[in-house]
Scaffold this motif. Sequence first.
Motif, short mmCIF file in Angstrom:
data_model
loop_
_atom_site.label_atom_id
_atom_site.label_comp_id
_atom_site.label_asym_id
_atom_site.label_seq_id
_atom_site.Cartn_x
_atom_site.Cartn_y
_atom_site.Cartn_z
N ILE A 38 3.10 1.17 5.08
CA ILE A 38 2.18 1.41 3.96
C ILE A 38 1.45 2.74 4.16
CG2 ILE A 38 0.07 0.60 2.83
CD1 ILE A 38 1.01 -2.27 3.46
N ALA A 39 0.99 2.99 5.38
CA ALA A 39 0.29 4.24 5.67
C ALA A 39 1.21 5.44 5.48
CB ALA A 39 -0.25 4.21 7.09
N ALA A 40 2.48 5.30 5.93
CA ALA A 40 3.44 6.40 5.79
C ALA A 40 3.71 6.69 4.31
CB ALA A 40 4.73 6.07 6.51
N ALA A 41 3.87 5.63 3.51
CA ALA A 41 4.12 5.82 2.08
C ALA A 41 2.93 6.49 1.41
CB ALA A 41 4.42 4.47 1.43
N LEU A 42 1.73 6.05 1.76
CA LEU A 42 0.51 6.63 1.20
C LEU A 42 0.39 8.10 1.58
CD1 LEU A 42 -2.06 6.01 -0.43
CD2 LEU A 42 -3.18 5.39 1.72
N THR A 43 0.72 8.40 2.83
CA THR A 43 0.65 9.79 3.30
C THR A 43 1.67 10.66 2.59
OG1 THR A 43 -0.03 9.00 5.49
CG2 THR A 43 0.79 11.26 5.34
N LEU A 44 2.86 10.14 2.39
CA LEU A 44 3.91 10.90 1.70
C LEU A 44 3.48 11.22 0.27
CD1 LEU A 44 6.74 12.09 1.73
CD2 LEU A 44 7.62 9.86 1.00
N VAL A 45 2.94 10.23 -0.43
CA VAL A 45 2.46 10.46 -1.80
C VAL A 45 1.35 11.52 -1.80
CG1 VAL A 45 1.26 9.42 -3.75
CG2 VAL A 45 3.11 8.17 -2.62
N ALA A 46 0.43 11.41 -0.83
CA ALA A 46 -0.68 12.36 -0.75
C ALA A 46 -0.17 13.77 -0.48
CB ALA A 46 -1.66 11.93 0.32
N CYS A 325 -3.40 9.05 13.03
CA CYS A 325 -4.45 8.61 12.11
C CYS A 325 -5.16 9.81 11.47
CB CYS A 325 -5.47 7.74 12.84
SG CYS A 325 -4.83 6.11 13.28
N LEU A 326 -5.39 10.85 12.26
CA LEU A 326 -6.02 12.05 11.71
C LEU A 326 -5.15 12.69 10.64
CD1 LEU A 326 -7.47 13.76 14.93
CD2 LEU A 326 -8.73 12.58 13.13
N ILE A 327 -3.84 12.75 10.89
CA ILE A 327 -2.94 13.35 9.91
C ILE A 327 -2.94 12.56 8.61
CG2 ILE A 327 -0.51 13.86 9.41
CD1 ILE A 327 -0.18 14.47 12.42
N VAL A 328 -2.86 11.24 8.73
CA VAL A 328 -2.88 10.38 7.54
C VAL A 328 -4.18 10.58 6.77
CG1 VAL A 328 -2.93 7.99 6.71
CG2 VAL A 328 -1.31 8.67 8.49
#
Length: 895
Positions: A38-46, A325-328
């Motif tokens: 979920i975090a990876a998908a959110l980061t990719l969208v961002a 976590c910082l990158i996300v």
Amino acid sequence: MHAVKPTQTCRDGMADLRGWIADAATACARFPLATISIAAALTLVALVYVVHNFAINTDSAKLISSRVPWRERSAIFDAAFPQRSDLIAIVVDGATPEIAERASALLTEQLAARSDLMHHVDRPDGGPFFERNGLLFLSVDEVSKTTEQLVAAQAVIGTLAADPSVRGLMHTLQLALEGVRRGETTLDALRPGLTSLAATLESVEKDRPKPLSWRTMLNGRTAGSTTDARELRRFILVQPVLDFTALKPGERATRHIREVARASGLDAKHGVRIRLTGNVPMADEEFGTLEEHAGLNVSVMLLALLAMLWLAVRSVRAMVAIVACLIVGLAVSAALGLWIYGSFNLISVAFAVLFVGLGVDFGIQYAVAYRATARLEKDRVMALRRATLDVGGSLALAAFGIALGFFAFEPTDYVGVSELGVIAGIGMLIAFLASVTLLPALLRLFRVSGMPAGMGFAGLARVDRQLVLRRRGVLIGAGIAAVASIALLPFVRFDFDPLHLRSSETEAVATLMDLARNPQTTPNTIDVLAPSLAAATALGDKLSALTEVSQVLTLASFVPRDQEPKLALIADAALLLEPTLNPTAVQPAPSDDETAQAMRDAAHALQQAATTDPASPAAAEANRVASALDQLASRPARRRQALEEALIPGLRTLLAQLRSSLQAAPVSVATLPPTLVADWIARDGRARIEVFPRDAMGGADSAHSTGANADEAENLRRFIEAVRHVAPEATGAPVSIQESARTIVHAFIEAGVLALLAITVLLVVVLRRTRDVLITLASLLLGGLVTLAFCVVLRIPLNYENIIALPLLFGIGVAFNIYFVIAWRRGVRDLLQTSLARAVIFSALTTGTAFGSLWLSSHPGTASMGKLLALSLACTLAAALFVLPALLGPPDRGA
């Protein structure tokens, strides 16, 4: 940190909150792959959103709200005279007045042809109008003297006009020597001209041509004599087409200007120096300074940050988890910032540094707590839950406290920091959420184990004991420090001149400082709008009477006085000189052989003239010129061509100027050029008044001269107050500098009060005990007071950039103090020996590494920000580690 059983409750109103956070962290730890996905998908969208929408608005004028009265007045003025904003000032310095004139005319003509890059190109001190009517702006006596000199030089001028070449100059020289032979003049009278000519001839012989100043020579001055700097300097004002989506909005225009100058031979080799200044090139160069060594600085920062992270958590896997976590969080915060505001401004873009510097604190706190707990708990999920129960509430309170501190800037008029506050505040909440959801999942997935030897600082046991045994002394010392700091507060200096935040080594800033040394060329002028030209003239007379004012200009200033006697003198001279300046026939260009022979003939005539009085200084100069002519006559043709280039272009320029100046005609407001009128009269009839200061401002090297800065600020204050007393609606650069300072100081005071109130309410709601709230705030305020005291002692003025350290100090101080207060309320003893102290210390060191690296920047403003950030961090950490435990006293057994 001493673990607390999950069933234990504290009278801090956070039991339920800790439970909810622990439940969320436990769920994420039980399903790490789902959480990370979920975090990876959110980061990719961002990231996709950021890449497609990233923009920086580099318009520094928009950093302060347009609703502020002084900004409204400035906007009214800019709307009336739009061609006067966002300018590039080209300063043209020539080795001679003729070279300066020719270079500026050529550059103006070529730049005006590029309407796609230049909205407007203007010569405020030149052009056809001033060439034709320049003599009218002199006094009657000066016009009389000038015309007499021209008439006396009629024979010389006539010969040169009929043959504008080295050959013509040699014939002119021979005619003058013939006049000496006949007794019509003396060799001594020719001496200044001979000296000037000798200097040019010798420079060509040495292959370092030095152009001859014909104006200087005709005025009876010799080469090397003092020349008014205004004669050697010209100005061109360019309003470029700006691209505010680019990091350097004016780069295309400035690059074109330099390319045109280079292609036209306007360089030092040809006696020309071209410099660019003004707000556009200064802003562009500022970004260039920021880029200088940026790669090295960032690399050093990242390496040091990673080193501090490893020392804090002692686990590469935990480090990777924290960095992830910082990158996300950074990606999501950037996306939200762009979604809210559409673009970052020059200040809000710094949210990234704030996020890393503050967000890493949450990761370190959680990871250290986990490694301390996992040492005693084999089940990693349970260890993560217990770690969350230990620090989750503190992290939540710290995150909300920091966010409130940043959000407090939103209502202020300092838009740059207002937007930064909103983005950074949201970022703190995101960093907290990532630390209690994604970080537990990563720690479990990476199988991060406990720290075998524990995570505390056993070596600080003695310090802990001393803080208990000498508690009264520590508190007395803290009180003395607070009182001393309060006493020093009136001496905190605010330096909000943007020039002082820029490198004085850049061309634009160095040039501006050069201009500012002279009140006649200073950019620190004040503009006033009057309803009409008549009103402007009347108001200008009042302003001229002020002792702080050197001169006042209106459109009426360009209508010369006493025109009738001046025009009569010019007409008389024109009657005599017109046939001379405009001969019916002009000699064709000579061959090289003709030039060489003319030089030999002139040398022979000079030698003959020198024999009449061989011991006189004039004879020595005549022999000097003769020797140089003989040498050059025997050299290759390229040397004589170099002599032609050093002598004749200036002659042609001077002859053209003389022709124009003798065509002067009556000047009135109605006959002034439309472009000149447009600079002083708006379309609706309102008139501009420009007021010049009597004292120079900004001429010192501000980066190294504190006393000079203080004098400049005082001169500026007196000048502005005097002008605004007469014209309250005045605007311009000095007014903007002073009012910007007031707006920013007011914004920080307003935000500070709001933040203090909001955080106090938060602490009261959560901690529910007045004593604990006061202790938390006392330590926070002590760190701030001591920081400001050090600013006085170390002579660090607050400015546009380093003042950002104050909300950062607030945020870090709130977090550190909350961690210790809540631990103390839960009965933790010996705070400095706990894993909490380890987390706080290394969090501070990591944050200090991130921000302290700014100190290495080549940009003075950024360096000052790094300096103050490091200082504030040190003071805040010292207050939290040594004063706060003494304020708290023995652990709260009733918790």
